[in-house]
Design a protein around this motif. Structure first.
Motif, mmCIF file in Angstrom:
data_model
loop_
_atom_site.group_PDB
_atom_site.id
_atom_site.type_symbol
_atom_site.label_atom_id
_atom_site.label_comp_id
_atom_site.label_asym_id
_atom_site.label_seq_id
_atom_site.Cartn_x
_atom_site.Cartn_y
_atom_site.Cartn_z
ATOM 1 N N ARG A 38 10.949 34.042 72.650
ATOM 2 C CA ARG A 38 10.509 35.701 73.348
ATOM 3 C C ARG A 38 11.599 35.917 74.079
ATOM 4 O O ARG A 38 12.040 35.415 74.900
ATOM 5 N N PRO A 39 12.660 37.052 73.535
ATOM 6 C CA PRO A 39 13.678 37.157 74.494
ATOM 7 C C PRO A 39 13.301 37.995 75.626
ATOM 8 O O PRO A 39 12.701 38.270 76.540
ATOM 9 N N ALA A 40 14.788 37.900 76.541
ATOM 10 C CA ALA A 40 14.340 38.602 77.762
ATOM 11 C C ALA A 40 15.256 40.400 77.862
ATOM 12 O O ALA A 40 15.590 40.288 76.272
ATOM 13 N N ALA A 41 15.011 41.261 78.682
ATOM 14 C CA ALA A 41 15.280 42.009 78.851
ATOM 15 C C ALA A 41 16.442 42.513 77.730
ATOM 16 O O ALA A 41 17.775 41.862 78.360
ATOM 17 N N GLY A 42 16.549 42.979 76.799
ATOM 18 C CA GLY A 42 18.122 43.337 76.304
ATOM 19 C C GLY A 42 18.785 42.933 75.454
ATOM 20 O O GLY A 42 19.984 42.075 74.623
ATOM 21 N N GLU A 43 17.914 41.132 75.377
ATOM 22 C CA GLU A 43 18.514 40.718 74.540
ATOM 23 C C GLU A 43 17.419 39.803 73.105
ATOM 24 O O GLU A 43 16.616 40.492 73.190
ATOM 25 N N GLN A 44 17.996 39.908 71.710
ATOM 26 C CA GLN A 44 16.854 39.389 70.588
ATOM 27 C C GLN A 44 16.961 37.861 70.638
ATOM 28 O O GLN A 44 16.826 37.393 71.368
ATOM 29 N N SER A 45 15.523 37.442 70.399
ATOM 30 C CA SER A 45 14.731 36.635 70.313
ATOM 31 C C SER A 45 15.227 35.300 68.956
ATOM 32 O O SER A 45 16.533 35.704 68.743
ATOM 33 N N ARG A 46 15.635 33.989 69.785
ATOM 34 C CA ARG A 46 16.255 33.010 68.891
ATOM 35 C C ARG A 46 15.685 32.377 68.301
ATOM 36 O O ARG A 46 14.236 31.828 68.831
ATOM 37 N N PHE A 47 16.158 31.460 67.856
ATOM 38 C CA PHE A 47 15.494 30.432 66.896
ATOM 39 C C PHE A 47 15.616 29.231 68.274
ATOM 40 O O PHE A 47 16.593 28.920 67.973
ATOM 41 N N TRP A 48 14.299 28.494 67.873
ATOM 42 C CA TRP A 48 14.274 28.018 69.148
ATOM 43 C C TRP A 48 13.970 26.202 68.335
ATOM 44 O O TRP A 48 14.520 25.915 68.827
ATOM 45 N N GLY A 49 12.682 26.661 67.041
ATOM 46 C CA GLY A 49 13.292 25.037 67.030
ATOM 47 C C GLY A 49 11.436 25.324 65.288
ATOM 48 O O GLY A 49 11.349 25.932 65.579
ATOM 49 N N LEU A 50 10.977 23.821 65.608
ATOM 50 C CA LEU A 50 9.557 24.305 64.500
ATOM 51 C C LEU A 50 8.887 23.439 65.154
ATOM 52 O O LEU A 50 9.152 22.550 65.987
ATOM 53 N N VAL A 51 7.064 23.960 65.272
ATOM 54 C CA VAL A 51 6.033 23.214 65.483
ATOM 55 C C VAL A 51 5.611 22.496 64.239
ATOM 56 O O VAL A 51 5.699 23.621 63.252
ATOM 57 N N SER A 52 5.037 21.478 64.378
ATOM 58 C CA SER A 52 4.770 20.834 62.780
ATOM 59 C C SER A 52 2.891 20.043 63.168
ATOM 60 O O SER A 52 2.809 19.699 64.018
ATOM 61 N N ALA A 53 2.096 20.648 61.696
ATOM 62 C CA ALA A 53 0.975 19.956 62.139
ATOM 63 C C ALA A 53 0.469 19.249 61.234
ATOM 64 O O ALA A 53 1.261 19.107 59.863
ATOM 65 N N VAL A 54 0.727 17.515 61.387
ATOM 66 C CA VAL A 54 0.939 16.711 60.295
ATOM 67 C C VAL A 54 -1.229 16.270 60.196
ATOM 68 O O VAL A 54 -1.614 15.925 60.558
ATOM 69 N N ILE A 55 -1.053 17.094 58.625
ATOM 70 C CA ILE A 55 -2.261 16.898 57.942
ATOM 71 C C ILE A 55 -3.050 15.280 57.532
ATOM 72 O O ILE A 55 -1.620 15.322 56.399
ATOM 73 N N ASP A 56 -3.403 14.107 57.982
ATOM 74 C CA ASP A 56 -3.722 13.063 56.684
ATOM 75 C C ASP A 56 -4.507 13.433 55.760
ATOM 76 O O ASP A 56 -5.584 14.371 55.290
ATOM 77 N N VAL A 57 -4.008 13.312 54.758
ATOM 78 C CA VAL A 57 -4.041 13.272 53.461
ATOM 79 C C VAL A 57 -5.184 12.462 53.019
ATOM 80 O O VAL A 57 -6.125 13.563 52.101
ATOM 81 N N GLN A 58 -5.815 12.065 53.080
ATOM 82 C CA GLN A 58 -7.200 11.743 52.968
ATOM 83 C C GLN A 58 -8.400 11.663 53.373
ATOM 84 O O GLN A 58 -9.415 12.509 52.927
ATOM 85 N N SER A 59 -7.630 12.069 54.946
ATOM 86 C CA SER A 59 -9.240 13.437 56.041
ATOM 87 C C SER A 59 -9.006 14.279 54.814
ATOM 88 O O SER A 59 -10.299 15.357 54.970
ATOM 89 N N LEU A 60 -8.167 15.326 54.311
ATOM 90 C CA LEU A 60 -8.432 16.600 54.013
ATOM 91 C C LEU A 60 -9.472 16.719 52.935
ATOM 92 O O LEU A 60 -9.540 17.303 52.438
ATOM 93 N N TYR A 61 -8.451 15.155 51.664
ATOM 94 C CA TYR A 61 -9.065 15.298 50.988
ATOM 95 C C TYR A 61 -10.792 14.774 51.326
ATOM 96 O O TYR A 61 -12.144 15.314 50.485
ATOM 97 N N GLU A 62 -10.990 14.012 51.729
ATOM 98 C CA GLU A 62 -12.476 14.070 52.089
ATOM 99 C C GLU A 62 -13.368 15.388 52.500
ATOM 100 O O GLU A 62 -14.118 15.512 52.094
ATOM 101 N N VAL A 63 -12.794 16.211 53.257
ATOM 102 C CA VAL A 63 -13.146 17.081 54.415
ATOM 103 C C VAL A 63 -13.389 18.162 52.997
ATOM 104 O O VAL A 63 -14.521 18.813 52.668
ATOM 105 N N ALA A 64 -12.945 18.398 52.298
ATOM 106 C CA ALA A 64 -12.698 18.999 51.193
ATOM 107 C C ALA A 64 -13.011 18.562 49.402
ATOM 108 O O ALA A 64 -13.668 19.149 48.617
#
Length: 631
Positions: free
Chosen positions: A164-190
């Protein structure tokens, strides 16, 4: 005679056998189609469960992204505190990581995932393409399945974070947030592990629409004419395919019974001595059914002589529909009941065998207002060589009444929503301006979001009300001479702030000179606001919207041109339709109700103006409106 009879019987036998074969094939095809329907139904459930599980897990990190945007210097303890709350009851999530400047530095849980900390995405060739896509598009992207450095496979949903930018500034790219979903658990729940009677496989679809790698199930499933459903995922597309276990059945489950029935039917048809009587009876029955259909049909039907328009035969429903006597109609012809005879008969210019309609006409009645009908039919030739017209009249007065009720319902609901929504918007504005005290930054951000969405909803309701007034003819216009220069100055000044927000430049050139136009000033501004806001919205940052006014012989033309992506050719016929949007998906980038251009066209028509457009994909779009000159 005997030869002809035997030849006829042989022909009947051959035709009967061929018919039995075709019916047997149709029975099998119907069985396979039902099997496909059943497989599709099960597959749709699996797809919904898969999409739901993925979306639920990805959406859990949205709150974390918002917090990081306001706390870009967040440390590991703070990150773990928030991530622990986010991951509650999410068994499929292996971990949540944050990568400021594309390097994983924050991780929860840290135990078991230490090897992932310090991973620089730019040096990981396998994961970098999807990471780059998320960073460049600013959108959520789902990747996988990928091999994790800490072991195992997972799907990874990455959400870009902009501090979030300060007053008078533009927003800047900070990075990424990743959610790691276990393959087998996902298939089981689905529910993939509970499949019993299907062979299921999942594969990716490339950016060009070609099938990609199969990452779940047997790849041979896609070679067995499977049922395939698309699975939209963030940043890409999958396909899920399925066939019954063991493949599609080679015959229907009722084959024995059905073939027995066919043999019995064929035997009855071929019984000696009854062939002629059966044929004659069938012909008579067919004639009786057609006669009954003609006499008892609730729709009006008539046979008309093409050249003169005189009725040859007409059924009771048409007589009742018009209220005229049968003798009067037969004497005067179809021109007696069509309110618009000057338009010519709808079958003019057609040839024998051609069809026409359905087209809407008004049917004159002996008493009361004309009746709206849909007229359809076909041209045919009788045994005497004359061309006749077979027509069907469908009463659509009830349909029109329902449409009016629907329009009145939309108007009523919109009116009822406007008052509480105005109160909500006003209250949010007072809160935002600090009338109830100073708000924390996080609360102020939430209030800003609520206020913007209330404004969008107010705009939608206003569009619905305007469209209802246009359709019902209740919108009032005060058309008078207005100087074009004053109108354009006001319109451009009113939209300037919106253009600045989108980093778009407005350029206006008046080639019309000091001219006045016959318009309703408020409605003119509404038309220009719609055209200018659309042009700005679809122009790239740093682009330009050009507005040029030109004087024609009896009118003034105003052109609004943008530098956007253009309108797809497949959408040209729907541009001015209500609720029409070239991108109607729930993931579209550009907002809007799809009513703006429909309203603009309606307003211009009421002011004796016109609107049309020129466009090319990748070359921008120009909308042209014309308005009558004053004097």
């Amino acid at each position: 005679m005997t030869f002809s009879l035997w030849a006829a019987r042989v022909c009947v036998i051959l035709v009967t056998l061929l018919g039995a074969y075709m019916l047997d094939r149709q029975n099998y095809q119907a069985f396979i189609e039902q099997e496909r329907v059943d497989v599709t139904r099960q597959l749709a459930v699996l797809r919904a469960q898969l999409e739901g599980s993925i979306n639920e897990n990805i959406q859990t990190i949205r709150g974390l992204v918002a917090v990081i945007a306001t706390e870009p210097s967040m440390d590991q303890p703070r990150f773990a505190e928030i991530a622990e709350v986010v991951m509650q009851n999410r068994q499929e999530l292996r971990n949540i990581g944050a990568a400021p400047d594309m390097v994983i530095r924050l991780m929860y849980p840290l135990a078991g995932n230490e090897e992932a900390v310090g991973l620089d995405y730019r040096s990981n060739a396998a994961q970098w393409p999807k990471v780059k896509q998320a960073a460049e598009t600013g959108q959520l992207v789902l990747a996988g399945p990928v091999d994790l450095v800490q072991g195992g496979q997972a799907f990874i949903g990455r959400v870009p974070v902009f501090a979030r930018p300060a007053a008078g500034e533009q927003s800047r790219f900070w990075g990424l947030v990743s959610a790691v979903i276990d393959v087998q658990s996902l298939y089981e729940v689905a529910g993939f592990n509970d499949i019993r009677d299907l062979q299921v496989a999942l594969r990716k679809v490339t950016g060009s629409g070609e099938p990609g790698e199969v990452f779940f199930g047997d790849a041979r499933v896609f070679n067995q004419t499977p049922t395939i459903l698309p699975v939209p995922v963030a940043g890409g597309l999958w396909e899920i395919g399925a066939t019954p276990k063991g493949g599609w059945p080679s015959q229907a489950d009722n084959t024995i019974e059905f073939r027995t029935m066919l043999v019995g039917a064929a035997s009855l048809i071929l019984l000696p001595g009854i062939w002629l009587t059966v044929s004659l009876q069938r012909e008579r029955t067919s004639q009786q059914r057609l006669q009954a259909l003609f006499e008892l049909s609730p729709m009006g039907m008539a046979l008309i002589e093409r050249r003169t328009g005189h009725f040859i035969r007409l059924n009771p429903a048409l007589v009742n529909m018009s209220g005229f006597s049968t003798s009067r109609l037969e004497t005067r012809g179809i021109g007696e009941i069509l309110v618009e005879p000057d338009q010519g008969y709808p079958w003019q210019g057609l040839r024998e065998g051609d069809r026409f309609g359905p087209a809407e006409f008004r049917c004159r009645r002996y008493e009361g207002e004309p009746l709206p009908v849909l007229l359809a039919g076909a041209l045919l030739r009788d045994v005497g060589g004359d061309t006749l017209v077979w027509t069907v009249f469908q009463d659509i007065s009830e349909q029109k009444r329902v449409e009016r009720m629907k329009s009145e319902f939309v108007a009523t609901v919109s009116h009822e929503l406007r008052t509480p929504l105005t109160s909500i918007a006003g209250s949010l504005k007072l809160i935002r301006e600090g009338m109830v005290g100073v708000l924390p930054d996080k609360a102020k951000q939430m209030v800003d979001i609520a206020q913007k969405n209330s404004e969008r909803l107010t705009h939608l309701i206003n569009d619905l009300l305007d469209m209802d007034k246009l359709v019902s003819g209740k919108m009032r216009f005060q058309i008078r001479p207005c100087p074009l220069a004053v109108l354009m100055k006001s319109s451009l000044e009113g939209i300037a702030a919106y253009a600045d927000d989108h980093d778009v430049t407005l350029e206006y050139e008046n080639r019309a000179g000091p001219v006045a136009v016959q318009v309703d000033e408020a409605r003119f501004h509404q038309v220009m606001d719609n055209l200018l806001s659309n042009a700005i919205k679809y122009s790239p940052a740093g682009g330009q919207v050009s507005v040029v006014a030109t004087q024609l012989r009896q009118s003034v033309q105003i052109a609004v041109c943008d530098e956007g992506p253009g309108i797809p050719e497949s959408f040209h016929n729907f541009v001015f339709e209500k609720f029409a949007q070239a991108d109607a998906s729930d993931r579209r980038v550009k907002g809007g109700t799809g009513l703006g251009l429909a309203i603009a066209r309606g307003l211009l028509l009421r002011m004796n103006g016109t609107i049309h457009f020129e466009t090319g994909e990748g070359k921008g779009t120009c909308f042209y409106i014309t308005l009558p000159k004053s004097g």
